[in-house]
Scaffold this motif. Sequence first.
Motif, PDB file in Angstrom:
ATOM      1  N   GLY A 141       4.345   0.889 -39.780  1.00  0.00           N
ATOM      2  CA  GLY A 141       3.862   0.647 -41.131  1.00  0.00           C
ATOM      3  C   GLY A 141       4.988   0.468 -42.126  1.00  0.00           C
ATOM      4  O   GLY A 141       4.937  -0.425 -42.984  1.00  0.00           O
ATOM      5  N   ILE A 142       6.024   1.295 -42.032  1.00  0.00           N
ATOM      6  CA  ILE A 142       7.169   1.184 -42.943  1.00  0.00           C
ATOM      7  C   ILE A 142       7.913  -0.125 -42.723  1.00  0.00           C
ATOM      8  O   ILE A 142       8.263  -0.836 -43.677  1.00  0.00           O
ATOM      9  CB  ILE A 142       8.106   2.396 -42.774  1.00  0.00           C
ATOM     10  CG1 ILE A 142       7.419   3.659 -43.293  1.00  0.00           C
ATOM     11  CG2 ILE A 142       9.432   2.171 -43.487  1.00  0.00           C
ATOM     12  CD1 ILE A 142       8.139   4.938 -42.950  1.00  0.00           C
ATOM     13  N   ILE A 143       8.141  -0.480 -41.466  1.00  0.00           N
ATOM     14  CA  ILE A 143       8.855  -1.729 -41.164  1.00  0.00           C
ATOM     15  C   ILE A 143       8.070  -2.935 -41.651  1.00  0.00           C
ATOM     16  O   ILE A 143       8.626  -3.862 -42.264  1.00  0.00           O
ATOM     17  CB  ILE A 143       9.148  -1.822 -39.650  1.00  0.00           C
ATOM     18  CG1 ILE A 143      10.185  -0.768 -39.259  1.00  0.00           C
ATOM     19  CG2 ILE A 143       9.622  -3.211 -39.266  1.00  0.00           C
ATOM     20  CD1 ILE A 143      10.363  -0.599 -37.765  1.00  0.00           C
ATOM     21  N   VAL A 144       6.762  -2.926 -41.405  1.00  0.00           N
ATOM     22  CA  VAL A 144       5.927  -4.050 -41.839  1.00  0.00           C
ATOM     23  C   VAL A 144       5.900  -4.131 -43.359  1.00  0.00           C
ATOM     24  O   VAL A 144       5.964  -5.224 -43.932  1.00  0.00           O
ATOM     25  CB  VAL A 144       4.505  -3.926 -41.250  1.00  0.00           C
ATOM     26  CG1 VAL A 144       3.545  -4.868 -41.933  1.00  0.00           C
ATOM     27  CG2 VAL A 144       4.532  -4.198 -39.760  1.00  0.00           C
ATOM     28  N   ALA A 145       5.836  -3.002 -44.043  1.00  0.00           N
ATOM     29  CA  ALA A 145       5.813  -3.015 -45.506  1.00  0.00           C
ATOM     30  C   ALA A 145       7.111  -3.577 -46.077  1.00  0.00           C
ATOM     31  O   ALA A 145       7.084  -4.373 -47.024  1.00  0.00           O
ATOM     32  CB  ALA A 145       5.570  -1.605 -46.029  1.00  0.00           C
ATOM     33  N   VAL A 146       8.233  -3.178 -45.497  1.00  0.00           N
ATOM     34  CA  VAL A 146       9.529  -3.693 -45.975  1.00  0.00           C
ATOM     35  C   VAL A 146       9.633  -5.196 -45.718  1.00  0.00           C
ATOM     36  O   VAL A 146      10.034  -5.957 -46.610  1.00  0.00           O
ATOM     37  CB  VAL A 146      10.687  -2.921 -45.314  1.00  0.00           C
ATOM     38  CG1 VAL A 146      12.015  -3.612 -45.568  1.00  0.00           C
ATOM     39  CG2 VAL A 146      10.722  -1.490 -45.804  1.00  0.00           C
ATOM     40  N   LEU A 147       9.276  -5.615 -44.507  1.00  0.00           N
ATOM     41  CA  LEU A 147       9.321  -7.045 -44.203  1.00  0.00           C
ATOM     42  C   LEU A 147       8.384  -7.834 -45.102  1.00  0.00           C
ATOM     43  O   LEU A 147       8.716  -8.933 -45.552  1.00  0.00           O
ATOM     44  CB  LEU A 147       8.969  -7.289 -42.737  1.00  0.00           C
ATOM     45  CG  LEU A 147      10.035  -6.961 -41.710  1.00  0.00           C
ATOM     46  CD1 LEU A 147       9.476  -7.111 -40.308  1.00  0.00           C
ATOM     47  CD2 LEU A 147      11.248  -7.844 -41.899  1.00  0.00           C
ATOM     48  N   ASN A 148       7.214  -7.270 -45.361  1.00  0.00           N
ATOM     49  CA  ASN A 148       6.251  -7.932 -46.228  1.00  0.00           C
ATOM     50  C   ASN A 148       6.830  -8.139 -47.631  1.00  0.00           C
ATOM     51  O   ASN A 148       6.737  -9.229 -48.191  1.00  0.00           O
ATOM     52  CB  ASN A 148       4.963  -7.104 -46.286  1.00  0.00           C
ATOM     53  CG  ASN A 148       3.837  -7.833 -46.952  1.00  0.00           C
ATOM     54  OD1 ASN A 148       3.896  -9.035 -47.147  1.00  0.00           O
ATOM     55  ND2 ASN A 148       2.804  -7.108 -47.320  1.00  0.00           N
ATOM     56  N   GLN A 149       7.444  -7.120 -48.184  1.00  0.00           N
ATOM     57  CA  GLN A 149       8.022  -7.231 -49.524  1.00  0.00           C
ATOM     58  C   GLN A 149       9.179  -8.220 -49.558  1.00  0.00           C
ATOM     59  O   GLN A 149       9.307  -9.009 -50.505  1.00  0.00           O
ATOM     60  CB  GLN A 149       8.490  -5.857 -50.019  1.00  0.00           C
ATOM     61  CG  GLN A 149       7.352  -4.925 -50.345  1.00  0.00           C
ATOM     62  CD  GLN A 149       6.465  -5.472 -51.434  1.00  0.00           C
ATOM     63  OE1 GLN A 149       6.933  -5.996 -52.438  1.00  0.00           O
ATOM     64  NE2 GLN A 149       5.165  -5.379 -51.220  1.00  0.00           N
ATOM     65  N   VAL A 150      10.013  -8.195 -48.541  1.00  0.00           N
ATOM     66  CA  VAL A 150      11.143  -9.129 -48.493  1.00  0.00           C
ATOM     67  C   VAL A 150      10.643 -10.566 -48.419  1.00  0.00           C
ATOM     68  O   VAL A 150      11.149 -11.454 -49.120  1.00  0.00           O
ATOM     69  CB  VAL A 150      12.064  -8.798 -47.296  1.00  0.00           C
ATOM     70  CG1 VAL A 150      13.068  -9.915 -47.044  1.00  0.00           C
ATOM     71  CG2 VAL A 150      12.787  -7.481 -47.524  1.00  0.00           C
TER      72      VAL A 150
END
Length: 64
Positions: free
Chosen positions: A13-22
Motif C-alpha cells: 500500500g505504501i509503495i503503491v501510494a508513493v508511485l501513484n503520487q509520483v
Amino acid sequence: MDVDLIFKIAAIGIIVAVLNQVLIRSGREEQAMMTTLAGLIVVLMMIVYEISNLFTVVKSVFGL
C-alpha cells in the motif's frame, strides 16, 4: 494468519501510494491508475490465497 501478511499488505500500500503520487505529479494519470489497480490485484490475490488456506484448515478440522 501471520503478522507478516499485514506488514506485506501495508508495504504494498505504501509503495503503491508513493508511485501513484509520483506519477500523478508528472502528469501520467493513466499509469497511476494502472499502478493502483495492479497493487489492488496483488493484495487481493494474497488474500484469496490465505482464504483458500483457511478453508483447507476448516475442512481438515471438521473432516469434510
